[in-house]
Write a protein that holds these residues in place. Structure first.
Motif, mmCIF file in Angstrom:
data_model
loop_
_atom_site.group_PDB
_atom_site.id
_atom_site.type_symbol
_atom_site.label_atom_id
_atom_site.label_comp_id
_atom_site.label_asym_id
_atom_site.label_seq_id
_atom_site.Cartn_x
_atom_site.Cartn_y
_atom_site.Cartn_z
ATOM 1 N N CYS A 217 35.398 47.013 24.873
ATOM 2 C CA CYS A 217 36.252 47.768 25.801
ATOM 3 C C CYS A 217 36.007 47.268 27.221
ATOM 4 O O CYS A 217 34.893 47.393 27.738
ATOM 5 C CB CYS A 217 35.959 49.266 25.720
ATOM 6 N N PRO A 218 37.014 46.728 27.900
ATOM 7 C CA PRO A 218 36.796 46.148 29.227
ATOM 8 C C PRO A 218 36.739 47.161 30.356
ATOM 9 O O PRO A 218 36.234 46.858 31.442
ATOM 10 C CB PRO A 218 38.006 45.220 29.397
ATOM 11 N N THR A 219 37.246 48.364 30.131
ATOM 12 C CA THR A 219 37.420 49.301 31.242
ATOM 13 C C THR A 219 36.452 50.486 31.249
ATOM 14 O O THR A 219 36.574 51.373 32.082
ATOM 15 C CB THR A 219 38.855 49.859 31.216
ATOM 16 N N ASN A 220 35.495 50.508 30.327
ATOM 17 C CA ASN A 220 34.559 51.642 30.205
ATOM 18 C C ASN A 220 35.230 52.913 29.698
ATOM 19 O O ASN A 220 34.724 54.016 29.906
ATOM 20 C CB ASN A 220 33.841 51.943 31.529
ATOM 21 N N LEU B 242 36.493 33.881 35.745
ATOM 22 C CA LEU B 242 37.088 35.192 35.546
ATOM 23 C C LEU B 242 38.601 35.055 35.522
ATOM 24 O O LEU B 242 39.157 34.046 35.946
ATOM 25 C CB LEU B 242 36.678 36.138 36.680
ATOM 26 N N SER B 243 39.271 36.070 35.035
ATOM 27 C CA SER B 243 40.730 36.085 35.025
ATOM 28 C C SER B 243 41.196 37.171 35.981
ATOM 29 O O SER B 243 40.809 38.341 35.838
ATOM 30 C CB SER B 243 41.240 36.368 33.604
ATOM 31 N N THR C 207 41.163 50.734 36.369
ATOM 32 C CA THR C 207 39.947 50.748 37.196
ATOM 33 C C THR C 207 40.256 50.885 38.677
ATOM 34 O O THR C 207 39.373 50.680 39.512
ATOM 35 C CB THR C 207 39.131 49.464 36.962
ATOM 36 N N ASP C 208 41.486 51.216 39.005
ATOM 37 C CA ASP C 208 41.898 51.370 40.411
ATOM 38 C C ASP C 208 41.619 50.115 41.232
ATOM 39 O O ASP C 208 41.243 50.192 42.399
ATOM 40 C CB ASP C 208 41.190 52.575 41.050
ATOM 41 N N ALA C 209 41.791 48.959 40.619
ATOM 42 C CA ALA C 209 41.498 47.703 41.304
ATOM 43 C C ALA C 209 42.635 47.259 42.220
ATOM 44 O O ALA C 209 42.433 46.415 43.090
ATOM 45 C CB ALA C 209 41.213 46.602 40.282
ATOM 46 N N ILE C 210 43.833 47.797 42.010
ATOM 47 C CA ILE C 210 44.987 47.435 42.837
ATOM 48 C C ILE C 210 45.405 48.653 43.649
ATOM 49 O O ILE C 210 45.597 49.743 43.106
ATOM 50 C CB ILE C 210 46.167 46.965 41.968
ATOM 51 N N VAL C 211 45.524 48.468 44.950
ATOM 52 C CA VAL C 211 46.001 49.539 45.831
ATOM 53 C C VAL C 211 47.193 49.023 46.621
ATOM 54 O O VAL C 211 47.403 47.816 46.747
ATOM 55 C CB VAL C 211 44.892 50.042 46.782
ATOM 56 N N CYS D 26 38.246 44.779 39.574
ATOM 57 C CA CYS D 26 39.090 44.161 38.550
ATOM 58 C C CYS D 26 38.233 43.671 37.386
ATOM 59 O O CYS D 26 37.265 42.931 37.583
ATOM 60 C CB CYS D 26 39.871 42.997 39.154
ATOM 61 N N VAL D 27 38.590 44.076 36.166
ATOM 62 C CA VAL D 27 37.816 43.690 34.979
ATOM 63 C C VAL D 27 38.599 42.755 34.063
ATOM 64 O O VAL D 27 38.255 42.592 32.893
ATOM 65 C CB VAL D 27 37.354 44.944 34.191
ATOM 66 N N SER D 28 39.656 42.158 34.596
ATOM 67 C CA SER D 28 40.432 41.148 33.862
ATOM 68 C C SER D 28 41.070 41.692 32.590
ATOM 69 O O SER D 28 41.222 40.966 31.606
ATOM 70 C CB SER D 28 39.544 39.941 33.524
ATOM 71 N N CYS D 29 41.444 42.967 32.593
ATOM 72 C CA CYS D 29 42.040 43.543 31.381
ATOM 73 C C CYS D 29 43.456 43.039 31.156
ATOM 74 O O CYS D 29 43.947 43.048 30.025
ATOM 75 C CB CYS D 29 42.007 45.064 31.432
#
Length: 358
Positions: free
Chosen positions: A71-74, A288-289, A309-313, A326-329
């Protein structure tokens, strides 16, 4: 006060489960178009189900932890104890013991030993864990018995372990030592290692739970639903319009305001950052991707609202990517209807940039 006590109680109860489930971080729950089914594919018991708004583990769960690896996002997180605590135990052992080991439960057969870190299955450990362990504990030995794996009910664990270990070894440029037996540390008749292990695990879990409880009670690092993100966007839009975008420093301040100046990492990302902290030269060996927005992007904001993961705002017509979050999901690329986003390879050196602006 009562509401806060109930919230603390709910968080504590969630931490008591070996696998913590957070459906709001699941890619498939956030967007039905997501192709991610990694947890269901790897589960040897078929105990995981994903619905339109739910992620659940049924009573058939064998508690192997394999799903938490993939699971990439926890959305699924191992808690018994968390990966960071397992890593910290290995790091401490490496400082005081000549021979230290990590082994699956089947290999040690429930025998508590002072120089052994025990996990349900070696396949539950991601490459980021092996990378950090290799950097901080070069004397770590892995107890690996292929015959035990072949007879184990955790089907798929052996293959996943070998794959993740190999990826870490390629980055480290060295191999882990594999063995079939454990050389016990010098015995101390005054210490009951079984009881000490139980106490240490309990105490570390209390500390970890307390930290997470405080953060969640204060809503720090909380993963927002798409609707909450939408409401927050409009609440802050007026304030953001007053901020200048010309200087890089101002842009970073603006991004910090959006993110609250705080980044809550997934276990895997936290372990990767720990490894790079000690050996920054390794970042050039890690690819990384990361998402890249094309100029043709219509700024519909769907990627920001659905990011697990709230990586984009969002800032008006611009997007800000938090590289640490960012976890490259790849969900942003999947949900972009007109395919204005694609995932591109990037060196882990991109983590130094903190933010990427589009």
């Amino acid at each position: 006060m009562l509401g806060q006590m109930i919230k603390w109680s709910n968080i504590l109860m969630k931490k008591l489960d070996k696998i913590e489930v957070d459906a709001n971080k699941c890619q498939k729950v956030r967007a039905v178009v997501s192709s991610c089914s990694a947890c269901m594919d790897v589960c040897p018991a078929g105990a995981i189900t994903i619905g339109q708004d739910s992620l659940a583990i049924n009573d058939g769960c064998m508690e192997c932890g394999l799903c938490t690896n993939v699971c990439p996002t926890n959305a699924l997180k191992w808690n018994d104890p968390p990966l960071m605590q397992i890593f910290q135990r290995i790091r401490r052992l490496a400082e005081k013991e000549a021979d230290i080991y990590i082994a699956c439960a089947s290999s040690v057969k429930g025998k508590a030993m002072a120089n052994v870190a025990e996990v349900p299955c070696l396949g539950m450990l991601p490459w980021e864990f092996w990378l950090a362990a290799g950097v901080y504990a070069p004397n770590l030995q892995i107890v690996f018995q292929p015959s035990t794996c072949r007879n184990c009910s955790f089907h798929g664990g052996e293959g996943l372990f070998l794959k993740e270990k190999q990826q870490a070894e390629e980055i480290l440029g060295s191999r882990f030592s594999l063995g079939k037996a454990v050389s016990e540390a010098k015995a101390d008749s005054q210490v009951d290692y079984s009881r000490r292990k139980l106490f240490i695990t309990f105490w570390e879990e209390v500390k970890e739970t307390n930290t997470i409880t405080v953060k969640e009670t204060l809503s720090a690092g909380k993963t927002l639903s798409p609707f909450e993100k939408y409401a927050r966007h409009h609440e802050k839009e007026a304030g953001l319009k007053e901020m200048e975008e010309t200087a890089e420093e101002i842009k970073n301040r603006m991004a910090d305001k959006w993110l609250g100046g705080q980044v809550i990492h997934t276990d895997k990302r936290a372990l990767l950052l720990r490894a790079l902290e000690k050996k920054p030269e390794l970042q050039e060996r890690i690819t990384l991707s990361v998402p890249e927005m094309k100029e043709s992007c219509t700024r519909c904001d769907a990627c920001a609202f659905l990011c697990p993961t709230d990586a984009i705002v969002i800032d008006g017509n611009s997007y800000i990517l938090s590289t640490e979050k960012c976890v490259s999901c790849g969900l942003c690329g999947e949900i972009c209807y007109e395919k204005h986003i694609h995932m591109k390879p990037a060196s882990a050196a991109i983590l130094r940039e903190k933010y990427v602006f589009y």
